[in-house]
Design an enzyme around this catalytic site. Structure first.
Site, mmCIF file in Angstrom:
data_model
loop_
_atom_site.group_PDB
_atom_site.id
_atom_site.type_symbol
_atom_site.label_atom_id
_atom_site.label_comp_id
_atom_site.label_asym_id
_atom_site.label_seq_id
_atom_site.Cartn_x
_atom_site.Cartn_y
_atom_site.Cartn_z
ATOM 1 N N ASP A 171 0.904 -1.238 -0.054
ATOM 2 C CA ASP A 171 -0.131 0.061 0.030
ATOM 3 C C ASP A 171 0.861 1.404 0.002
ATOM 4 O OD1 ASP A 171 -2.217 -1.464 0.260
ATOM 5 O OD2 ASP A 171 -2.317 -1.600 2.503
ATOM 6 N N ASP A 197 -5.382 2.886 2.563
ATOM 7 C CA ASP A 197 -6.572 1.865 3.411
ATOM 8 C C ASP A 197 -6.814 2.573 4.679
ATOM 9 O OD1 ASP A 197 -7.098 0.322 1.369
ATOM 10 O OD2 ASP A 197 -5.660 -1.482 2.038
ATOM 11 N N ARG A 244 -13.187 0.583 -5.160
ATOM 12 C CA ARG A 244 -12.767 1.397 -3.704
ATOM 13 C C ARG A 244 -12.442 2.931 -4.015
ATOM 14 N NH1 ARG A 244 -8.990 -3.316 -0.740
ATOM 15 N NH2 ARG A 244 -10.484 -4.878 -0.879
#
Length: 353
Positions: A171, A197, A244
């Protein structure tokens, strides 16, 4: 965000962008701000006298809670400048507060490493040159009062991974049970898993003026049955993404405004679980299911969709909440959003200098 004096260069640039965007949309400006063209919205140039952009977090990150706050990052500590991974790691993991200025591109090795950031830190790029290449940041349980600002974080794609990017969990920024976090004016792109996230009850989070570009899993929120998180997401540009954008699960208060979704192929703003969400004055272009919910509550108002497609989805339901009950804000008109974010999102030359 605090308005600056009328003659400030940043304010003039914002004014020109607002005028151009609203004129192109056939709206008529009146008074001092372009937002008077849309009822209930006022444009607030996010600048302050003598500088460019405010150094103070807004939205939920600006509020006290959990016995701490608002978000100030490393303002209480020393300012240091880093240009190597070793120096960056030393200061982001330190117990003391620091303002850590990133000078130039820093390569992260091994690829995919997420540096573990400790509380009371500001990590900020100097002008437009600060980059984190091949890695990212992780904020774990109890980490609080962190600002990540004016950086480009990029390039951990693994060509050998499966199509859904599950093998290499790399990430740009991962937040697990963190609080009082401000993520502002960054470009996050081409990561093998998520760009951002926000997980496991991370709260008092504001995500503003960022670019989320060229990625599959963009911005995920949730990973817990608890309904406690409070999150503000405003003035962000999502471009050439898949899923997302964000996907928001079990958020007590989710406030999204003035975001620009361009070519989001799977879905746009997905409100799920017991989330209570307000989405307003955002611009959606070439996006499938720009905003929708399968549960929870979603209030949407003032949004614009262009060349978008819809399934048979629920576009709004319930009363959600009034963001003004928590903090002051004034939204720009949706028609002005693409021009504003084309010029003012991502790293800015006057920030961090």
């Amino acid at each position: 965000m605090n308005p600056s004096a009328t003659g400030h260069p940043t304010r003039r640039r914002l004014r020109r962008a607002l005028v151009a965007a609203t004129a192109a949309a056939g709206l008529v400006l009146a008074g001092l701000t372009a937002a008077t063209a849309l009822p209930g919205a006022e444009a607030v140039p996010p600048s302050r006298p003598g500088h460019g952009w405010s150094d103070t977090a807004d939205g939920f990150a600006s509020l006290p809670g959990l016995g701490r706050g608002p978000t100030t990052g490393g303002a209480a500590g020393e300012t240091v400048t880093v240009d190597t991974m070793e120096a960056l790691h030393r200061y982001v993991t330190a117990a003391e507060p620091y303002v850590i200025q990133v000078a130039g591109a820093i390569d992260i090795n091994p690829k995919g490493t997420e540096l573990k950031v400790a509380s009371n830190k500001t990590i900020i790029g100097i002008g437009t040159e600060g980059e984190i290449v091949g890695g990212g940041f992780f904020l774990g349980t109890g980490v609080h009062n962190v600002i990540i600002r004016n950086l480009t974080i990029r390039d951990t794609l693994m060509p050998e991974d499966d199509p859904d990017d599950k093998e290499f969990d790399y990430d740009a920024i991962q937040l697990d049970t963190a609080d009082h976090i401000w993520i502002d004016h960054n470009t996050l792109t081409r990561m093998n898993d998520g760009l951002l996230d926000s997980r496991k009850d991370t709260t008092f989070l504001t995500v503003s003026w960022n670019r989320f570009f060229d990625n599959n899993k963009t911005f995920g929120i949730g990973w817990t049955p608890n309904v406690t998180s409070q999150i503000t997401i405003h003035h962000n540009w999502f471009k050439n993404t898949v899923q997302r954008n964000p996907s928001a699960d079990n958020i007590a208060n989710l406030h999204m405004y003035n975001n620009y979704l361009q070519n989001a192929s799977a879905y746009g703003n997905y409100v799920r679980g017991a989330t209570s969400a307000v989405i307003e004055n955002s611009y959606y272009e070439g996006t499938h299911n720009p905003y929708y919910t399968v549960a929870g509550e979603l209030v949407q108002r003032g949004n614009i969709t262009v060349d978008c497609t819809w399934d048979d989805v629920i576009r709004e339901q319930g009363d959600a909440f009034d963001p003004h009950d928590f903090y002051d804000y004034r939204a720009d008109p949706a028609a002005a959003v693409p021009a504003l974010l084309s010029e003012f999102s991502g790293p800015q030359p006057e920030i961090g200098t």
